[in-house]
Design an enzyme around this catalytic site. Sequence first.
Site, PDB file in Angstrom:
ATOM      1  CD  GLU A  44      -2.651   1.286   2.227  1.00 11.27           C
ATOM      2  OE1 GLU A  44      -2.920   0.259   3.077  1.00 11.27           O
ATOM      3  OE2 GLU A  44      -3.247   2.560   2.418  1.00 11.27           O
TER       4      GLU A  44
ATOM      5  CG  ASP B 286      -1.399 -16.537  12.235  1.00 15.25           C
ATOM      6  OD1 ASP B 286      -1.721 -15.996  10.960  1.00 15.25           O
ATOM      7  OD2 ASP B 286      -1.569 -17.616  12.575  1.00 15.25           O
TER       8      ASP B 286
ATOM      9  CG  HIS C  21      -3.616   7.468  -0.765  1.00 15.39           C
ATOM     10  ND1 HIS C  21      -3.702   5.919  -0.984  1.00 15.39           N
ATOM     11  CD2 HIS C  21      -3.664   7.935   0.591  1.00 15.39           C
ATOM     12  CE1 HIS C  21      -3.696   5.571   0.541  1.00 15.39           C
ATOM     13  NE2 HIS C  21      -3.722   6.627   1.498  1.00 15.39           N
TER      14      HIS C  21
END
Length: 567
Positions: free
Chosen positions: A246, A454, A552
Site C-alpha cells: 500500500e 501470523d 495517495h
Amino acid sequence: MEIRRRLPPSVASASKGRKPVPEAPVQASDALPVPIRYTNLLFSALFAASLVFLMRRWREKVRISSPLHVVGLAEIVAIVGLVASLIYLLSFFGIAFVQSIVSSNDEEDDFLLTDSAEPSATPAPTPSPAPAPCSLLCSASALEKIPDLIADDEEIVSSVVAGKVPSYVLESKLGDCRRAAGIRREALRRTTGRGLEGLPLDGFDYASILGQCCELPIGYVQLPVGIAGPLLLNGRQYHVPMATTEGCLVASTNRGCKAILESGGATAIVLRDGMTRAPAVRLPLAKRAAELKAFLENPNNFEMISLVFNKSSRFAKFQGIKCALAGRNLYMRFSCSTGDAMGMNMVSKGVQNVLDYLLTDFPDMEVIGISGNYCSDKKPAAVNWIEGRGKSVVCEAIIKEEVVKKTLKINVPALVELNVIKNLAGSAVAGSLGGFNAHASNIVSAVFIATGQDPAQNIESSHCITMMEAVNDGKDLHVSVTMPSIEVGTVGGGTQLASQAACLDLLGVKGANLDTPGANARLLATIVAGAVLAGELSLLSALAAGQLVKSHMKYNRSNKDFNKVAP
Ligand code: ADP
C-alpha cells in the site's frame, strides 16, 4: 490454522544455511546393533523360557526332596538367562519409561533454544539453498502405497499430472524440497495451462518451511519491506520494518515517527501478557456445567490447576480461567503467559493437560473441542477487546504544538475534533468492535508480515482506541493508542524464516530472550503499538488537512500504462 506444527527434527537438521534445531533425543535403544523389536522379542522369550524351566525344576526338587541350592549346568544356564533378560528388560523399558517422562517436559523447551537472540547475528538469506532431505509429511500408510520416486523429473511430473503420485508426498519421497516444489509447480503449469512466470521458485529455502509454515509450496510471493523511523520509544530508537504494497503507508508512518521523535518520544506500557484458549465442553445438565464452572473458578483449586497446566512447558505459566455457559455447554477461557512465543501451541497443550485431569472428577464431561471460540482466535470478538489477549499495551506521546504545525501540517484543535467525530463517534455509529482508530490494522499487518507473525491475528491485534486531547493550556496534543490484544512472538512459526528473522533482528528482538523469557515478545508488542501511534498521528493529520487524496495520488498511483503491462 490455529495450532502451529513443529518442524520434524530430521528435516530441521538437514536444512542447510540455518541454525540447527536439536535432533531427536538419543534413546537407550540406539545403542543396539539390531532393531529394538527383535531384541525385545528375544529377551522376552528368554525370560519366559528361563522362568518356566526354573519353576519346573524347583517344583520337581520339592517333590523329590532334593536340596534347592544344588544346581546343574542346565539350571545355571537358565539362571544366567533369567538374570540377563531381567537386566535387559529393566534397562530398556525402565530407561525408556524414565526418558518418556523427562522428554515430555523437555520436548517443547528444547525447541529453538539454540536459536536464541544473538543481537547482531542477522541470518544471510539463502539465495540458492542446497537440496535438503525432507521427512514425512503424510501418513506412513499413504507412503507405503507409493513406489519410491527414483524416476527423472519428467516422469514424476507426468505421474503427478496423471494423479498416480499425490503432490503432497513429493518432499518426503524425493528428499529434496526445492526439487519437490519445482516438480509440483511444473505439474500445476501443465494442469492449468498457466505459466506462473512472475512467481519465483529459486532463492528460497523450502526446507525451512516444511512441517512448520506452508505445505505444497510452488514458489514464494515477494513483498517489499519499507522502513519507518526512527521511532523513539521508551528512550530507545527503533527502525520499524513494514511489509506492504500500500503506497503511502510507510511514508505516512515515517512522518508520524518524525513527529514523535521531535516531541521527545513516546512511552509504551504492557498492561497484561497472556495468551488464551477456551475449550468447549458439554455436561449432561446445565447444573453440572455450573458445578464445573464453580470448581474451576474456586481459588482453592488454582494451585492444582496451575500444576497440571504448566507441566508441558517451562514457559507456560497458568494465570486463570474465565468461564461462560450456554445451557449445559461450558466455555473455559484459560489464560497463560508464554514467554517469547505467541503461545497458541503452548496454551493448547496446557489446556489439554487440564481437560485430561478434569475427567477424573467430572467423568460426565464431554470435550466438544479444544477451541470453542470463546478464546477468541482470529475472529472479531468482544471478549478480546474487553479482557485482552496476548499483550495489552497502552502507548502515549505529547506532540508539541510547533511539531503539529510544522511536521504534521495541522493544528491541535482540528486533530482533537476529527478524532472525536471519526474515531469515537463515527466508529460508535458503525457499531464497531475495537475499531476506534483510523487505520491501526494497516500498521499491524505490515509489521506482522515483516516480522513473521501470523497475519490472520491482525483481526484482534488491531483492536485499538485512539485518544487525542489538547494539553498544556490547549497548546500541545496528548495522543494515545490502547491496544488490548496484540498477539506477537519472537520464537516459533514464521519468526524463524531468514527474512522475518532479519527484521526481528533489526528491532533487537530476534529469538528467545534468555535472561527474561517473554521480554522480546513484549518489546515487539510495544513497538507495534508505537508504530500504530505514529500511523494514527500521520493519517489523522492528513485527513484533517484534506491531504489524503493528494498524497495517495502521489504515492499510490503509478504513471504506468497498465494496459501495456497487463497480459
Ligand atoms: P506457539 O506456542 O507460539 O505456537 P511454538 O510452540 O511453535 O510457539 O514455539 C515455542 C517453542 O519455543 C516452544 O517449544 C518453547 O519451549 C520454545 N522456547 C524457547 N525459548 C523460549 C522462550 N524464551 N519463550 C517461549 N518459548 C521458548
